[in-house]
Structures are given as C-alpha cells and as structure tokens.
Design an enzyme around this catalytic site. Sequence first.
Site, PDB file in Angstrom:
ATOM      1  N   HIS A  37       2.260  11.256  -1.312  1.00 53.38           N
ATOM      2  CA  HIS A  37       1.382  10.834  -0.214  1.00 53.38           C
ATOM      3  C   HIS A  37       1.528  11.845   0.910  1.00 53.38           C
ATOM      4  O   HIS A  37       2.261  11.654   1.865  1.00 53.38           O
ATOM      5  CB  HIS A  37       1.735   9.432   0.286  1.00 53.38           C
ATOM      6  CG  HIS A  37       0.714   8.881   1.239  1.00 53.38           C
ATOM      7  ND1 HIS A  37       1.062   8.178   2.380  1.00 53.38           N
ATOM      8  CD2 HIS A  37      -0.635   8.933   1.233  1.00 53.38           C
ATOM      9  CE1 HIS A  37      -0.037   7.825   3.023  1.00 53.38           C
ATOM     10  NE2 HIS A  37      -1.086   8.268   2.346  1.00 53.38           N
ATOM     11  N   HIS A  40       0.851  -1.193   0.000  1.00 58.07           N
ATOM     12  CA  HIS A  40       0.000   0.000   0.000  1.00 58.07           C
ATOM     13  C   HIS A  40       0.886   1.243   0.000  1.00 58.07           C
ATOM     14  O   HIS A  40       1.855   1.304   0.745  1.00 58.07           O
ATOM     15  CB  HIS A  40      -0.898  -0.027   1.248  1.00 58.07           C
ATOM     16  CG  HIS A  40      -1.676   1.222   1.477  1.00 58.07           C
ATOM     17  ND1 HIS A  40      -1.546   1.989   2.615  1.00 58.07           N
ATOM     18  CD2 HIS A  40      -2.593   1.853   0.703  1.00 58.07           C
ATOM     19  CE1 HIS A  40      -2.350   3.026   2.542  1.00 58.07           C
ATOM     20  NE2 HIS A  40      -2.992   2.980   1.391  1.00 58.07           N
TER      21      HIS A  40
END
Length: 341
Positions: free
Chosen positions: A132, A57
């Site tokens: 991110h 992930h």
Amino acid sequence: MLAVRKVRRKLKMGTICSPNPSGTKTSSEVCNADWMASLPPHLHNVPLSNLAIPGSHDSFSYWVDEKSPVGPDQTAAIKRLARISLVKKLMKKWSVTQNLTFREQLEAGIRYFDLRVSSKPGDADQEIYFIHGLFGIKVWDGLMEIDSFLTQHPQEIVFLDFNHFYAMDEAHHKRLVLRIQEAFGNKLCSACSVDSMTLRALWEKKCQVLIFYHCPFYKQYPFLWPGKKIPAPWANTTSVHKLILFLETTLSERAPRGSFHVSQAILTPRVKTIARGLVGGLKNTLVHRNLPAILDWVKTQRPGAMGVNIITSDFVDLVDFATTVIELNDLLQEDRALAKC
C-alpha cells in the site's frame, strides 16, 4: 428469553484477550475471537451473505517498510520524490490504515481482510508482499498468522479478498496460490453457491477460509472464488455525508442472492487532503474525527438479504467497530422472535 440469550452470548464473546495492568479494557482488547461460534443455533443456517461481518480496509498495512522501494502501485512522480528519505516517512503516515496485526484483528472479531499484493523489485526468490504505497510484510507470514488463529478457533470463518495485484506475472500468481494452499490446506472452501454458504455447512466440511481472487487466474483452481462474487463499491470521497449517501444507495442496489456484499465505510484522501494534513497522516487528518459518525451509521443498519453484509473500516481499534457490527446480528434474532408472535 431473547434478552437472556443476548446477555449470555455477549458475556462469552466480550472477554479480554490480553488484559492491561489497569484492569480497564480498550476496544482493541475486547475479545471477539469466537463470535461466530457464539451465535445462536438458528443463525448457523443463515447464509453468510445475510450476516453482519466486520472487516478491515488495507488489512495488512499495520506495518510498512520505509527502507524498501516505493511500490509499483505508485506513480513515477511519487517514486522520484521518494528518493528523499523524509518523503517515505510521510508516505508511511498515509499508507498505514490499521494499528492491529492480523492476529489482533482476528481476536477483535474482524473476519474479512482486504489484501493488495505485489512482487518486489530485485527480489530473486519471487516472494510476494502486501503493498500500500510501501511494501508490507511477506504474504506468507500473514497467511501463517491467520492459519494459526484458525487452528485454535475451528468454528471461525474468514474471507481473504485478494483484489489488487502489482508487478505479478503468471509465475508470481502460481507462487502466491501455492503459498495459499500450503498455509490453509483442507481449511480452504471450494467456490460454489454463495447462498449455500452457512456456518453449519462450513463447519460440517471443516472449511474456514474463502479466498476471493480478482484475476482470471482464479479459473485454474477450485478454491479461488471470482472477485465478482464479493463486490465492494468504493465511494472515493472525503465527505462523511457523501459516503453515507453512497453506502445507502449501493445497499439499495445490492443483489438479494448470489453474492456477498462489502460496504466500504472508509474515507479516501485527495491530493489536497494529503497536502493540508501532510504531517498528521490519515488517522489524525481524516479518520479520528469522522469515525464516530461512520459508526453511528453502522448502528442504524440491519443485516439480511437486502441489508448490510460485510462492513469495512480503517483503524478498526479506535472505536468498538467490530463489536458494533457483530451485534447487528441480534436484529436477526429479533426478526425471528417477531415472526413467531
């Protein structure tokens, strides 16, 4: 005979990529670099959508740049707060979801990569970066690292899932797709029937890379697969119990044919979770204490048309995640042996 084959394959698959001085091996040092090539011959004809495949992930987030601007995936309030240098240091603790580089993940057995990309404000050359919360490495650098591994391991197949795009216009998309072409060339697999994608079929074509592109732009290029072919339901919870219920429910609803399936075995922090564990970060607040329970769930699964396919995790090196997922494919061998009885 089945037990003997399993032992031989595990001996071949579980070698050490880079032994440490103590002579012991950690989960990140167990080398599954050629696990697909090591599968028994009858699994070479099984659709990849029916195999158990480990993934990560936010795969690229092993490094994020505290000195760069806050990413366009963040709210205006966060961007204002991030003007304080300490805030970015704290953001890093929650933005990083992996310890291993792309190369290290590949050697550990990871074959699915969750990728989020963005242009960077003020970047004149229109370079694309992983993102991110904070900016990561250049996408080009990551692609080249993956390609280098694939060249050395010609029977390994990877899934690159570009599922979030930020601050990208048509020129940025064209730049990114050109980078993908330059990096992988003939290794790219054209979009076609999911059910025809077997190891043997890909090996015969010498294809190793499946690119999923969650944007209408995919229609312009034959080697970009539509995002709908690889659904990845998201539980969006901090509770292991709720996560496992969600994973079970979405697996029961999985289409038996025509698409891959990603089980996101991850917990997602809420604002109050971050506030309570501000300094500890994602790994120490949520992942460390819950990953063993998630791994226990993985161990109970079976691959197949209505079973697990791709399973993703945060910090894939903290437990024997990749090996545990890979070994689920042994159950397909057992099913075959039982069918012969």
